[in-house]
Scaffold this motif. Structure first.
Motif, PDB file in Angstrom:
ATOM      1  N   VAL A  83     -60.056 -18.269  -8.225  1.00  0.00           N
ATOM      2  CA  VAL A  83     -58.767 -18.118  -8.547  1.00  0.00           C
ATOM      3  C   VAL A  83     -57.264 -19.297  -8.004  1.00  0.00           C
ATOM      4  CG1 VAL A  83     -56.082 -16.510  -8.436  1.00  0.00           C
ATOM      5  CG2 VAL A  83     -58.241 -15.532  -7.899  1.00  0.00           C
ATOM      6  N   ALA A  84     -57.984 -19.130  -7.286  1.00  0.00           N
ATOM      7  CA  ALA A  84     -56.955 -20.819  -6.135  1.00  0.00           C
ATOM      8  C   ALA A  84     -57.899 -22.368  -7.814  1.00  0.00           C
ATOM      9  CB  ALA A  84     -57.343 -21.348  -5.450  1.00  0.00           C
ATOM     10  N   ALA A  85     -58.615 -22.421  -7.969  1.00  0.00           N
ATOM     11  CA  ALA A  85     -58.924 -23.408  -8.581  1.00  0.00           C
ATOM     12  C   ALA A  85     -58.599 -23.024 -10.042  1.00  0.00           C
ATOM     13  CB  ALA A  85     -61.041 -23.164  -8.705  1.00  0.00           C
ATOM     14  N   ALA A  86     -58.562 -21.490 -10.671  1.00  0.00           N
ATOM     15  CA  ALA A  86     -57.866 -21.144 -11.869  1.00  0.00           C
ATOM     16  C   ALA A  86     -56.388 -21.663 -12.115  1.00  0.00           C
ATOM     17  CB  ALA A  86     -58.438 -19.918 -12.357  1.00  0.00           C
ATOM     18  N   LEU A  87     -56.105 -21.528 -10.905  1.00  0.00           N
ATOM     19  CA  LEU A  87     -54.131 -21.815 -10.505  1.00  0.00           C
ATOM     20  C   LEU A  87     -54.490 -23.486 -11.216  1.00  0.00           C
ATOM     21  CD1 LEU A  87     -53.248 -19.312  -8.033  1.00  0.00           C
ATOM     22  CD2 LEU A  87     -52.883 -19.671 -10.690  1.00  0.00           C
ATOM     23  N   GLN A  88     -54.824 -23.783 -10.223  1.00  0.00           N
ATOM     24  CA  GLN A  88     -54.155 -26.117 -10.565  1.00  0.00           C
ATOM     25  C   GLN A  88     -55.085 -25.518 -12.105  1.00  0.00           C
ATOM     26  OE1 GLN A  88     -54.033 -27.765  -8.386  1.00  0.00           O
ATOM     27  NE2 GLN A  88     -54.068 -29.580  -8.823  1.00  0.00           N
ATOM     28  N   THR A  89     -56.108 -25.561 -12.730  1.00  0.00           N
ATOM     29  CA  THR A  89     -56.073 -25.814 -14.060  1.00  0.00           C
ATOM     30  C   THR A  89     -55.212 -25.302 -15.043  1.00  0.00           C
ATOM     31  OG1 THR A  89     -58.321 -25.193 -13.577  1.00  0.00           O
ATOM     32  CG2 THR A  89     -57.743 -25.344 -15.619  1.00  0.00           C
ATOM     33  N   ALA A  90     -54.065 -24.563 -14.269  1.00  0.00           N
ATOM     34  CA  ALA A  90     -53.151 -24.281 -15.529  1.00  0.00           C
ATOM     35  C   ALA A  90     -52.118 -24.618 -15.141  1.00  0.00           C
ATOM     36  CB  ALA A  90     -52.589 -22.430 -14.905  1.00  0.00           C
ATOM     37  N   LEU A  91     -51.608 -24.860 -14.190  1.00  0.00           N
ATOM     38  CA  LEU A  91     -50.891 -26.283 -13.159  1.00  0.00           C
ATOM     39  C   LEU A  91     -50.725 -27.486 -14.004  1.00  0.00           C
ATOM     40  CD1 LEU A  91     -50.511 -24.814  -9.550  1.00  0.00           C
ATOM     41  CD2 LEU A  91     -48.486 -24.220 -11.577  1.00  0.00           C
ATOM     42  N   PHE A 108     -51.708 -12.602  -3.330  1.00  0.00           N
ATOM     43  CA  PHE A 108     -52.010 -13.331  -1.659  1.00  0.00           C
ATOM     44  C   PHE A 108     -52.540 -14.699  -0.940  1.00  0.00           C
ATOM     45  CE2 PHE A 108     -47.769 -11.001  -1.004  1.00  0.00           C
ATOM     46  CZ  PHE A 108     -47.390 -10.169  -2.862  1.00  0.00           C
ATOM     47  N   LYS A 109     -53.622 -14.328  -1.031  1.00  0.00           N
ATOM     48  CA  LYS A 109     -54.159 -15.178  -0.237  1.00  0.00           C
ATOM     49  C   LYS A 109     -55.428 -16.447  -0.932  1.00  0.00           C
ATOM     50  CE  LYS A 109     -56.823 -10.921   2.841  1.00  0.00           C
ATOM     51  NZ  LYS A 109     -56.882 -10.386   3.146  1.00  0.00           N
ATOM     52  N   ALA A 110     -55.708 -15.904  -2.486  1.00  0.00           N
ATOM     53  CA  ALA A 110     -55.637 -16.947  -3.259  1.00  0.00           C
ATOM     54  C   ALA A 110     -54.624 -17.975  -3.324  1.00  0.00           C
ATOM     55  CB  ALA A 110     -55.678 -15.881  -5.001  1.00  0.00           C
ATOM     56  N   PHE A 111     -52.958 -17.406  -3.080  1.00  0.00           N
ATOM     57  CA  PHE A 111     -52.468 -18.428  -3.627  1.00  0.00           C
ATOM     58  C   PHE A 111     -52.149 -19.561  -2.220  1.00  0.00           C
ATOM     59  CE2 PHE A 111     -48.099 -19.609  -2.870  1.00  0.00           C
ATOM     60  CZ  PHE A 111     -47.640 -20.689  -3.641  1.00  0.00           C
ATOM     61  N   GLU A 112     -53.123 -18.603  -1.212  1.00  0.00           N
ATOM     62  CA  GLU A 112     -52.284 -19.643   0.422  1.00  0.00           C
ATOM     63  C   GLU A 112     -53.210 -20.445   0.187  1.00  0.00           C
ATOM     64  OE1 GLU A 112     -52.906 -18.946   4.715  1.00  0.00           O
ATOM     65  OE2 GLU A 112     -53.622 -17.072   3.435  1.00  0.00           O
ATOM     66  N   ARG A 113     -54.899 -20.129  -0.551  1.00  0.00           N
ATOM     67  CA  ARG A 113     -56.417 -21.113  -0.859  1.00  0.00           C
ATOM     68  C   ARG A 113     -55.633 -22.287  -1.939  1.00  0.00           C
ATOM     69  NH1 ARG A 113     -61.445 -20.834  -0.019  1.00  0.00           N
ATOM     70  NH2 ARG A 113     -60.271 -19.498   1.887  1.00  0.00           N
ATOM     71  N   LEU A 114     -55.205 -22.166  -3.000  1.00  0.00           N
ATOM     72  CA  LEU A 114     -54.623 -23.417  -3.941  1.00  0.00           C
ATOM     73  C   LEU A 114     -53.268 -23.868  -2.460  1.00  0.00           C
ATOM     74  CD1 LEU A 114     -53.619 -23.944  -6.668  1.00  0.00           C
ATOM     75  CD2 LEU A 114     -51.513 -22.901  -5.827  1.00  0.00           C
ATOM     76  N   LEU A 115     -53.191 -23.579  -2.104  1.00  0.00           N
ATOM     77  CA  LEU A 115     -52.098 -24.213  -1.097  1.00  0.00           C
ATOM     78  C   LEU A 115     -52.682 -25.432   0.497  1.00  0.00           C
ATOM     79  CD1 LEU A 115     -48.433 -22.314  -0.156  1.00  0.00           C
ATOM     80  CD2 LEU A 115     -49.412 -23.898  -2.410  1.00  0.00           C
ATOM     81  N   GLU A 116     -53.678 -24.583   0.532  1.00  0.00           N
ATOM     82  CA  GLU A 116     -54.487 -25.060   1.313  1.00  0.00           C
ATOM     83  C   GLU A 116     -55.719 -26.497   0.586  1.00  0.00           C
ATOM     84  OE1 GLU A 116     -57.382 -21.854   2.271  1.00  0.00           O
ATOM     85  OE2 GLU A 116     -55.915 -21.529   4.189  1.00  0.00           O
ATOM     86  N   ASP A 117     -56.158 -25.839  -0.373  1.00  0.00           N
ATOM     87  CA  ASP A 117     -57.554 -26.829  -1.507  1.00  0.00           C
ATOM     88  C   ASP A 117     -56.520 -27.518  -1.886  1.00  0.00           C
ATOM     89  OD1 ASP A 117     -58.848 -24.819   0.027  1.00  0.00           O
ATOM     90  OD2 ASP A 117     -60.015 -24.096  -1.465  1.00  0.00           O
ATOM     91  N   TYR A 118     -55.516 -27.813  -2.620  1.00  0.00           N
ATOM     92  CA  TYR A 118     -54.856 -28.752  -3.328  1.00  0.00           C
ATOM     93  C   TYR A 118     -53.463 -28.384  -2.982  1.00  0.00           C
ATOM     94  CZ  TYR A 118     -58.526 -26.833  -6.870  1.00  0.00           C
ATOM     95  OH  TYR A 118     -59.782 -26.805  -6.924  1.00  0.00           O
ATOM     96  N   PRO A 119     -53.545 -29.661  -1.772  1.00  0.00           N
ATOM     97  CA  PRO A 119     -52.324 -29.749  -0.775  1.00  0.00           C
ATOM     98  C   PRO A 119     -50.589 -30.427  -1.555  1.00  0.00           C
ATOM     99  CG  PRO A 119     -53.486 -31.353  -0.207  1.00  0.00           C
ATOM    100  CD  PRO A 119     -54.190 -30.364  -1.226  1.00  0.00           C
ATOM    101  N   GLU A 120     -51.123 -30.547  -3.058  1.00  0.00           N
ATOM    102  CA  GLU A 120     -50.274 -31.724  -3.923  1.00  0.00           C
ATOM    103  C   GLU A 120     -48.905 -31.000  -4.778  1.00  0.00           C
ATOM    104  OE1 GLU A 120     -54.176 -30.956  -6.357  1.00  0.00           O
ATOM    105  OE2 GLU A 120     -53.233 -31.684  -4.409  1.00  0.00           O
ATOM    106  N   ASN A 121     -49.392 -29.437  -4.210  1.00  0.00           N
ATOM    107  CA  ASN A 121     -48.748 -28.081  -4.276  1.00  0.00           C
ATOM    108  C   ASN A 121     -48.213 -27.619  -3.297  1.00  0.00           C
ATOM    109  OD1 ASN A 121     -49.584 -27.515  -7.099  1.00  0.00           O
ATOM    110  ND2 ASN A 121     -51.657 -26.795  -6.684  1.00  0.00           N
ATOM    111  N   ARG A 122     -48.053 -27.856  -2.253  1.00  0.00           N
ATOM    112  CA  ARG A 122     -47.250 -27.458  -1.040  1.00  0.00           C
ATOM    113  C   ARG A 122     -46.166 -28.926  -1.416  1.00  0.00           C
ATOM    114  NH1 ARG A 122     -51.204 -29.259   4.805  1.00  0.00           N
ATOM    115  NH2 ARG A 122     -52.711 -27.867   3.276  1.00  0.00           N
ATOM    116  N   GLY A 123     -44.108 -27.302  -1.499  1.00  0.00           N
ATOM    117  CA  GLY A 123     -42.872 -27.544  -1.681  1.00  0.00           C
ATOM    118  C   GLY A 123     -43.485 -28.034  -2.730  1.00  0.00           C
ATOM    119  N   GLN A 124     -44.197 -28.042  -3.831  1.00  0.00           N
ATOM    120  CA  GLN A 124     -43.806 -27.737  -5.833  1.00  0.00           C
ATOM    121  C   GLN A 124     -43.906 -26.484  -6.771  1.00  0.00           C
ATOM    122  OE1 GLN A 124     -42.632 -30.934  -6.688  1.00  0.00           O
ATOM    123  NE2 GLN A 124     -42.668 -31.611  -4.827  1.00  0.00           N
ATOM    124  N   VAL A 125     -45.279 -25.378  -6.081  1.00  0.00           N
ATOM    125  CA  VAL A 125     -45.164 -24.731  -6.527  1.00  0.00           C
ATOM    126  C   VAL A 125     -44.830 -23.762  -5.806  1.00  0.00           C
ATOM    127  CG1 VAL A 125     -47.167 -23.417  -7.094  1.00  0.00           C
ATOM    128  CG2 VAL A 125     -47.017 -26.111  -7.771  1.00  0.00           C
TER     129      VAL A 125
END
Length: 462
Positions: free
Chosen positions: A411-419, A276-293
């Motif tokens: 983990v956040a960086a890997a999620l961004q790579t996957a997306l 859950f904290k890694a997903f929060e970091r995804l939204l922090e570091d890659y804000p383009e995912n907010r509202g989209q993922v």
């Protein structure tokens, strides 16, 4: 062909209702071929316990035999030694382990009684296959009753490094009793090597090569047999009514957005707060995912009698509220946290509609969710698997994005790579994993263990 006797904590089901896991399906198919017995606990507590009625249910060549346990057995053997002592130690969590002599005595007592109740059903030509950490000592008890049949053991969860296991009081005695088996199977090469190291370093045994060790007058095979799934059958689940219904619901819910899926029991070994904290970091570091993922986490509760499980559920609910409160919008919820279970056909549909499969345990024996996610994907447009390096599945699924689950940034960086991964790379990675899980299925796993056991026993007896 000799009969097979399977021993496990819980038994069945013999009919695949869509809820049975890959292990149950593989064991049932094997038992139907050989004929035999599936022996275990009813899941019930009674005053008579292991001395009570032997519950039998026959299905052609297969007999299900089950016995109750007493409340004392439940408290000391199951909740106590199995889940408060062995489970945390074997998952490298010494900080959560409870060492209580009563628990250890209860564990030994139940292993003795299960052996005593099974013993009258054993025929001279039977092959015996015992499963998981509840019954480390069962073979030793059967040998004490002069059972000379070939006996295999398979551990479905990790086997830790000797330095970790040595912290368990009487660890040497436990491993010495395990040597009563003829073959001991593990999920990964690392787990098998850890066992062999313990025998050599702590029991002054000898490594004989070819996955064999000897100590205390016994020679055993300790080898990796990574468990699989019936990938082709699971892939067909997506065409079931349950799967189609759930696919439609998810598609409507997402409305063109992307979904990350996680499916795990609530357990501290699964790394859910870290996820859950890694997903929060995804939204922090890659804000383009907010509202989209969004992240959908399916997490049925387990072992609610153990305080650490209650604590982790409370933590997950707090994190969900915090992250959703911080990032949610009128038409978008970042985390959907579902504390209920779904049957495997429904899950196949949810997997198929998810752009990323997120499997990030802190320590896991295998983790079949990783394989199920891959099996459920659309060949023409597959999703991406993000997988913990500490899951046993990572040993044979190198094409996944392998991550350290303790690092939210990684983990956040890997999620961004996957997306954002291009179609060509997604399909290349998926195809390699799919072909491998089809070749290394549950049936091949079962046959490999039983074949090695019978070959070894024949050579030993000659």
């Amino acid at each position: 062909m000799s009969r097979l006797i399977v021993v496990s904590n819980r038994v069945g089901p013999l009919k695949d209702s869509g809820k049975a896991g890959g292990l149950a399906v593989a064991l049932v198919d094997t038992l139907r071929q050989t004929g035999g017995i599936w022996f275990g606990w009813t899941g019930k507590v009674s005053e008579e316990g292991t001395f009570g009625l032997l519950h039998e249910e026959k299905h052609r060549k297969v007999v299900m035999q089950q016995i109750d346990i007493t409340q004392q057995d439940y408290d000391e053997f199951y909740i106590g030694y199995a889940n408060r002592t062995l489970w945390p130690v074997l998952h490298y969590r010494l900080d959560l382990a409870e060492f209580d002599r009563r628990y250890e005595e209860g564990y030994r007592r139940v292993n003795e009684r299960f052996a005593a109740r099974l013993h009258p059903s054993i025929q001279p030509d039977d092959t015996i296959w015992v499963h998981d950490y509840h019954f480390f000592g069962l073979a030793a008890q059967l040998r004490a009753m002069e059972v000379e049949n070939p006996i295999a053991f398979f551990l479905h969860i990790p086997f830790p490094a000797p330095e970790i296991l040595a912290a368990l009081p009487n660890a040497e005695s436990l491993v010495r009793r395990m040597l009563a088996y003829d073959l001991i199977g593990f999920q990964t090469e690392r787990d098998a090597a850890n066992f062999r190291r313990f025998v050599v370093e702590e029991l002054q045994g000898e490594d004989l090569g070819n996955d064999r060790v000897s100590a205390v007058g016994r020679e055993v095979i300790a080898r990796a047999y990574p468990i699989g799934i019936d990938a082709e059958s699971f892939a067909q689940f997506v065409h079931s009514a349950d799967a189609r219904r759930h696919m439609a619901r998810v598609e409507k819910l997402l409305d063109g957005r992307q979904q990350i899926i996680g499916v795990d029991r609530i357990d501290y070994s699964k790394g859910l707060p870290e996820r859950f904290k890694a997903f929060e970091r995804l939204l922090e570091d890659y804000p383009e995912n907010r509202g989209q993922v969004s992240l959908m986490q399916v997490a049925p509760p387990s072992r609610s009698e153990v305080d650490s499980y209650v604590d982790i559920r409370n933590e997950l609910e707090h994190l969900t509220g915090h992250i959703n409160g911080r990032f949610a919008d009128l038409d978008w919820t970042p985390i959907r946290f579902l504390t209920r279970s779904f049957n495997r056909k429904a899950l196949a549909g949810v997997y198929r509609e998810s752009k990323v499969g997120l499997v990030t345990p802190l320590r896991d024996g295998m983790n079949l969710v990783a394989k199920e996610y891959v099996a459920a994907q659309r060949p023409e447009d597959p999703g991406v698997l993000v997988l913990s390096r500490f899951a046993g599945a990572a040993e044979r699924m190198k094409e996944a994005l392998i991550v350290n689950p303790h690092s939210a940034e990684e983990v956040a960086a890997a999620l961004q790579t996957a997306l954002t991964m291009p179609w060509e790379e997604r399909r290349e990675r998926w195809l390699a994993m799919y072909e491998r899980i089809c070749e290394e299925g549950a049936h091949e796993w079962a046959q490999a263990i039983l074949s090695d056991l019978r070959t070894e026993f024949a050579a030993y007896s000659a």
